[in-house]
Design a protein around this motif. Structure first.
Motif, PDB file in Angstrom:
ATOM      1  N   SER A 170       1.099  -1.579   0.119  1.00  0.00           N
ATOM      2  CA  SER A 170      -0.326   0.516   0.322  1.00  0.00           C
ATOM      3  C   SER A 170       0.782   1.431  -0.194  1.00  0.00           C
ATOM      4  O   SER A 170       1.952   1.473   0.041  1.00  0.00           O
ATOM      5  N   ARG A 171       0.062   2.273  -0.243  1.00  0.00           N
ATOM      6  CA  ARG A 171       1.033   3.601  -0.231  1.00  0.00           C
ATOM      7  C   ARG A 171       1.838   4.270   1.255  1.00  0.00           C
ATOM      8  O   ARG A 171       2.168   4.359   1.624  1.00  0.00           O
ATOM      9  N   ARG A 172       1.288   3.324   2.491  1.00  0.00           N
ATOM     10  CA  ARG A 172       1.701   3.729   3.574  1.00  0.00           C
ATOM     11  C   ARG A 172       2.371   3.062   4.580  1.00  0.00           C
ATOM     12  O   ARG A 172       3.492   3.329   4.132  1.00  0.00           O
ATOM     13  N   VAL A 173       2.653   1.658   3.286  1.00  0.00           N
ATOM     14  CA  VAL A 173       3.296   0.532   3.636  1.00  0.00           C
ATOM     15  C   VAL A 173       4.732   1.240   2.648  1.00  0.00           C
ATOM     16  O   VAL A 173       6.325   1.683   3.565  1.00  0.00           O
ATOM     17  N   ALA A 174       4.642   2.306   1.775  1.00  0.00           N
ATOM     18  CA  ALA A 174       5.349   2.489   1.106  1.00  0.00           C
ATOM     19  C   ALA A 174       6.360   3.957   1.439  1.00  0.00           C
ATOM     20  O   ALA A 174       7.667   4.308   1.683  1.00  0.00           O
ATOM     21  N   ILE A 175       5.074   4.908   2.004  1.00  0.00           N
ATOM     22  CA  ILE A 175       5.717   5.997   2.797  1.00  0.00           C
ATOM     23  C   ILE A 175       7.003   5.603   3.695  1.00  0.00           C
ATOM     24  O   ILE A 175       7.351   5.941   4.533  1.00  0.00           O
ATOM     25  N   ILE A 176       6.316   4.194   5.014  1.00  0.00           N
ATOM     26  CA  ILE A 176       6.734   3.735   6.301  1.00  0.00           C
ATOM     27  C   ILE A 176       7.947   3.355   5.495  1.00  0.00           C
ATOM     28  O   ILE A 176       9.669   3.540   6.027  1.00  0.00           O
ATOM     29  N   VAL A 177       8.317   2.867   4.725  1.00  0.00           N
ATOM     30  CA  VAL A 177       9.566   2.173   4.381  1.00  0.00           C
ATOM     31  C   VAL A 177      10.509   3.108   3.451  1.00  0.00           C
ATOM     32  O   VAL A 177      12.015   3.179   4.046  1.00  0.00           O
ATOM     33  N   SER A 178      10.528   4.360   2.691  1.00  0.00           N
ATOM     34  CA  SER A 178      10.621   5.359   2.172  1.00  0.00           C
ATOM     35  C   SER A 178      11.134   5.775   3.623  1.00  0.00           C
ATOM     36  O   SER A 178      12.372   6.942   3.389  1.00  0.00           O
ATOM     37  N   LEU A 179      10.353   7.048   4.542  1.00  0.00           N
ATOM     38  CA  LEU A 179      11.100   7.586   5.928  1.00  0.00           C
ATOM     39  C   LEU A 179      12.167   6.623   6.102  1.00  0.00           C
ATOM     40  O   LEU A 179      13.295   6.768   6.821  1.00  0.00           O
ATOM     41  N   LEU A 180      12.216   5.080   6.665  1.00  0.00           N
ATOM     42  CA  LEU A 180      12.987   4.428   7.170  1.00  0.00           C
ATOM     43  C   LEU A 180      14.371   4.691   6.649  1.00  0.00           C
ATOM     44  O   LEU A 180      15.244   4.587   6.508  1.00  0.00           O
ATOM     45  N   MET A 181      14.006   4.407   4.808  1.00  0.00           N
ATOM     46  CA  MET A 181      15.174   4.396   3.645  1.00  0.00           C
ATOM     47  C   MET A 181      16.345   5.848   4.207  1.00  0.00           C
ATOM     48  O   MET A 181      17.059   5.943   4.115  1.00  0.00           O
ATOM     49  N   LEU A 182      15.379   7.004   4.319  1.00  0.00           N
ATOM     50  CA  LEU A 182      15.859   7.713   4.422  1.00  0.00           C
ATOM     51  C   LEU A 182      17.071   8.368   6.267  1.00  0.00           C
ATOM     52  O   LEU A 182      17.784   8.737   6.707  1.00  0.00           O
ATOM     53  N   LEU A 183      15.788   7.402   7.349  1.00  0.00           N
ATOM     54  CA  LEU A 183      17.172   7.367   8.200  1.00  0.00           C
ATOM     55  C   LEU A 183      17.860   6.177   8.345  1.00  0.00           C
ATOM     56  O   LEU A 183      19.193   6.015   9.363  1.00  0.00           O
ATOM     57  N   ASN A 184      18.055   5.662   7.273  1.00  0.00           N
ATOM     58  CA  ASN A 184      19.729   4.492   6.978  1.00  0.00           C
ATOM     59  C   ASN A 184      20.865   5.870   6.494  1.00  0.00           C
ATOM     60  O   ASN A 184      20.452   5.843   5.660  1.00  0.00           O
ATOM     61  N   VAL A 185      21.709   5.336   7.448  1.00  0.00           N
ATOM     62  CA  VAL A 185      23.216   5.935   7.576  1.00  0.00           C
ATOM     63  C   VAL A 185      23.484   6.012   6.273  1.00  0.00           C
ATOM     64  O   VAL A 185      24.095   6.202   5.584  1.00  0.00           O
ATOM     65  N   PRO A 186      24.012   4.423   5.451  1.00  0.00           N
ATOM     66  CA  PRO A 186      24.708   4.548   4.130  1.00  0.00           C
ATOM     67  C   PRO A 186      23.652   4.724   3.274  1.00  0.00           C
ATOM     68  O   PRO A 186      24.104   5.614   2.349  1.00  0.00           O
ATOM     69  N   LEU A 187      22.699   4.533   3.470  1.00  0.00           N
ATOM     70  CA  LEU A 187      21.887   5.052   1.763  1.00  0.00           C
ATOM     71  C   LEU A 187      22.076   6.799   1.760  1.00  0.00           C
ATOM     72  O   LEU A 187      22.183   7.472   0.712  1.00  0.00           O
TER      73      LEU A 187
END
Length: 170
Positions: free
Chosen positions: A50-67
């Protein structure tokens, strides 16, 4: 196969030529590339979830230091930039019932021209085609353009690379 292909350095050189050579411009360009990577990942995740899952994963990706350090470590994360067109090809494959083979081939070819390691992932997409269409005439119709584009690019790259390598060793 792990020698670098020229597309990303050529694009970077052109942008630096237009806006003058400065570290600031180079960093902003790499940050734009990183944003495109996050956007592609959002589209892929939204395709399956869903869109909600995509937003949560995107936020988690932004918090991922190497990425998040993609822009600062372009040489280290060169392969991430190369995967971006393949992510778009995956979105097209799963969104469209009959994906455009020429567009898929162009995206896979662009990905190869950024870094040859992506040929492994291109093979995965071709396996997905095989699973979807089985070994029937439709499979060959859908993948012919992809095979032609990839074979021409790979053959051209290795012909040029082999020629340059042979000349430099003389």
């Amino acid at each position: 196969i792990f020698d670098r292909t020229p597309v990303l350095p050529m694009i970077t050189t052109s942008i630096l030529g237009m806006f003058e050579e400065s570290h600031f411009v180079y960093q902003r360009f790499l940050e734009i590339l990183a944003m495109l990577y996050y956007g592609a990942m959002y589209l892929v995740i939204k395709t399956f979830f869903s869109r909600r899952v995509a937003i949560i994963v995107s936020l988690l990706m932004l918090l991922n230091v190497p990425l998040s350090l993609l822009a600062f470590n372009a040489e280290l994360y060169y392969k991430y930039f190369a995967i971006y067109p393949l992510l778009l090809a995956l979105v097209i494959f799963f969104k469209e019932r009959k994906p455009n083979g020429i567009l898929m081939g162009i995206l896979m070819g662009l990905s190869f021209l950024i870094h040859p390691m992506t040929l492994i992932f291109s093979a995965v997409i071709l396996i997905l085609y095989l699973i979807r269409y089985r070994i029937k005439l439709e499979f060959f119709k859908r993948t012919l353009a992809i095979f032609i584009i990839l074979i021409l690019l790979i053959g051209g790259w290795y012909f040029i690379f082999g020629k340059v390598k042979t000349q430099s060793s003389v």
